[in-house]
Design an enzyme around this catalytic site. Sequence first.
Site, PDB file in Angstrom:
ATOM      1  N   ALA A 108       0.771  -1.239   0.000  1.00 19.66           N
ATOM      2  CA  ALA A 108       0.000   0.000   0.000  1.00 19.66           C
ATOM      3  C   ALA A 108       0.803   1.291   0.000  1.00 19.66           C
ATOM      4  O   ALA A 108       0.285   2.328  -0.414  1.00 19.66           O
ATOM      5  CB  ALA A 108      -0.956  -0.002   1.200  1.00 19.66           C
ATOM      6  N   PRO A 168       3.136   4.450  -0.898  1.00 15.48           N
ATOM      7  CA  PRO A 168       2.986   5.465   0.140  1.00 15.48           C
ATOM      8  C   PRO A 168       1.550   5.844   0.487  1.00 15.48           C
ATOM      9  O   PRO A 168       1.320   6.624   1.393  1.00 15.48           O
ATOM     10  CB  PRO A 168       3.732   6.663  -0.443  1.00 15.48           C
ATOM     11  CG  PRO A 168       3.562   6.506  -1.910  1.00 15.48           C
ATOM     12  CD  PRO A 168       3.600   5.037  -2.181  1.00 15.48           C
ATOM     13  N   GLY A 169       0.569   5.314  -0.244  1.00 17.08           N
ATOM     14  CA  GLY A 169      -0.817   5.527   0.165  1.00 17.08           C
ATOM     15  C   GLY A 169      -1.720   6.170  -0.860  1.00 17.08           C
ATOM     16  O   GLY A 169      -2.894   6.407  -0.575  1.00 17.08           O
ATOM     17  N   GLY A 170      -1.224   6.449  -2.060  1.00 16.95           N
ATOM     18  CA  GLY A 170      -2.082   7.086  -3.053  1.00 16.95           C
ATOM     19  C   GLY A 170      -3.277   6.241  -3.437  1.00 16.95           C
ATOM     20  O   GLY A 170      -4.418   6.702  -3.418  1.00 16.95           O
ATOM     21  N   ARG A 189       8.396   2.502   4.963  1.00 13.97           N
ATOM     22  CA  ARG A 189       7.338   2.892   4.032  1.00 13.97           C
ATOM     23  C   ARG A 189       5.965   2.795   4.685  1.00 13.97           C
ATOM     24  O   ARG A 189       5.054   3.561   4.367  1.00 13.97           O
ATOM     25  CB  ARG A 189       7.390   2.030   2.770  1.00 13.97           C
ATOM     26  CG  ARG A 189       8.548   2.407   1.852  1.00 13.97           C
ATOM     27  CD  ARG A 189       8.720   1.410   0.707  1.00 13.97           C
ATOM     28  NE  ARG A 189       7.524   1.242  -0.101  1.00 13.97           N
ATOM     29  CZ  ARG A 189       7.145   2.065  -1.079  1.00 13.97           C
ATOM     30  NH1 ARG A 189       7.876   3.128  -1.357  1.00 13.97           N
ATOM     31  NH2 ARG A 189       6.054   1.822  -1.770  1.00 13.97           N
ATOM     32  N   ASP A 196      -0.525  -3.880  -6.121  1.00 11.09           N
ATOM     33  CA  ASP A 196       0.296  -2.900  -6.825  1.00 11.09           C
ATOM     34  C   ASP A 196       1.729  -3.406  -6.723  1.00 11.09           C
ATOM     35  O   ASP A 196       2.467  -3.070  -5.808  1.00 11.09           O
ATOM     36  CB  ASP A 196       0.125  -1.533  -6.170  1.00 11.09           C
ATOM     37  CG  ASP A 196       0.786  -0.426  -6.957  1.00 11.09           C
ATOM     38  OD1 ASP A 196       1.152  -0.656  -8.114  1.00 11.09           O
ATOM     39  OD2 ASP A 196       0.951   0.680  -6.399  1.00 11.09           O
ATOM     40  N   CYS A 248       3.817  -0.454 -12.771  1.00  7.68           N
ATOM     41  CA  CYS A 248       4.164   0.793 -13.465  1.00  7.68           C
ATOM     42  C   CYS A 248       5.331   0.535 -14.408  1.00  7.68           C
ATOM     43  O   CYS A 248       6.275   1.320 -14.477  1.00  7.68           O
ATOM     44  CB  CYS A 248       4.479   1.908 -12.480  1.00  7.68           C
ATOM     45  SG  CYS A 248       5.869   1.589 -11.377  1.00  7.68           S
TER      46      CYS A 248
END
Length: 469
Positions: free
Chosen positions: A115, A117-119, A143, A183, A236
Amino acid sequence: MAERLTFPARFLERMQTWLGAEIGPFLQALTGPYRTGLRVNTLKIDPEAFRARSPFPLSPVPWCPEGFVLEATGLRPGRHPYHAAGLYYLQDPSAMAAALLLDPQPGEWVLDLAAAPGGKTTHLAARMRNTGVLVANEIHPRRATVLAFNVERMGVTHAVLLNETPQRLAERWAGLFDRVLVDAPCSGEGMFARDPEAVRAWSVERVRRSAGLQKALLHEAARLVRPGGCLLYATCTFAPEENEGVVDAFLKAHPDFDLVDPPRPSAFDRGHPEWVDGGDPRLVRAVRLWPHRGPGHGHFYALLRRAGEAPPHRPRPESDLPGRARRAYKAFCREALREAPGEDGLILHGDGLYRTPMAPTLWRGLRVLRPGWWLGRIRKDRFEPGHALAMALRPEAVHQVLDLPLDDPRVLAYLRGEPLEGPWREGWVLVAVEGFPLGWARADHGRLKNLLPTAVRIIRWGTLEEDRA
């Protein structure tokens, strides 16, 4: 910023093979000026209401109603008081597609497996309207701390934050969640424009190693999805080995999952099974975002649904506070608040008082960073409110509020950690900017003692705010 000629030759050869005539626009976008993405926090403000007061020129992100791109360079949106108040999160536009594709609903149980940094976590929370259960897990302790800062800044109240391995979670929580987001750590080719180290570290071998780790991570994630639930795989990077190749191997090993074909805005490319040896034709249902076809660095997404329909049993949390802690908290509520948060799920974890959305029997024994909304600490027989409580309250729920206009010099003074002058009745004061909380102060002998945590003061801004994935 990485220059075109600094890209590894092998990377350029691979991309030329796949993109053909699009290689020129692709490389130009990958090395061109970065356009900062800004996602409005709908837990606090409507996107159009924010746009009307925005200090920055904005243009919309085509696939995200709450997403915008800053249309000017040289701005420092991470140092603006609205950022400190949690009105927005600086996030790459490509990353904003995750919450839209996973589409969490209010009241559901959702897990973000990697998760920080939280975006994406805070976007999921906003889409869930702070209801249900959101578990945000991050295996790296440092983190995970950044994740906690961002979750509290954005006013998230229904999240459990963990620092666990995916394997332990899968063993403990098999089939528990309606939706799971993976992610995945990757070779980061989409980050080349902003991270020269990613360029230097790139190799085909690294791509292959990443793919192996991603396959293992996706296998554990699948165990956590309930029958009928959804799993979103995201990277990404552009490498087919880490994208279509990982999903292809997953589909072969997990016949109870199928690829969903989501709604597809014009900037969303399809997946490419032809880039994988023997690729499953269903891979066309995956989503690719390219930096030359829309705002953002680029992402890959694959939305997978598990067959069946069997919602699991989920025990509800009950309030379980020792008498002294309950008395201290009640005394604070009488003194400081007009409206107190609900008492369901109130627990003491160490010296911290939390409101947990998940029955403690489900998370006890795991490495828990925060078991829910952190309300504050019990100090002997006193309750001291936490920053997370301040950031999720409405000012009208607090007796004493110092609500400052944006141009008041006391806004920046408070964000620097400086004390403010009174007069105030002794007790707790919520400091806000234009109706949006910034944090606590304590009135004492005509002065306001500044209680803004050191980690979020203005001297630290710029280290926590942006989601690089």
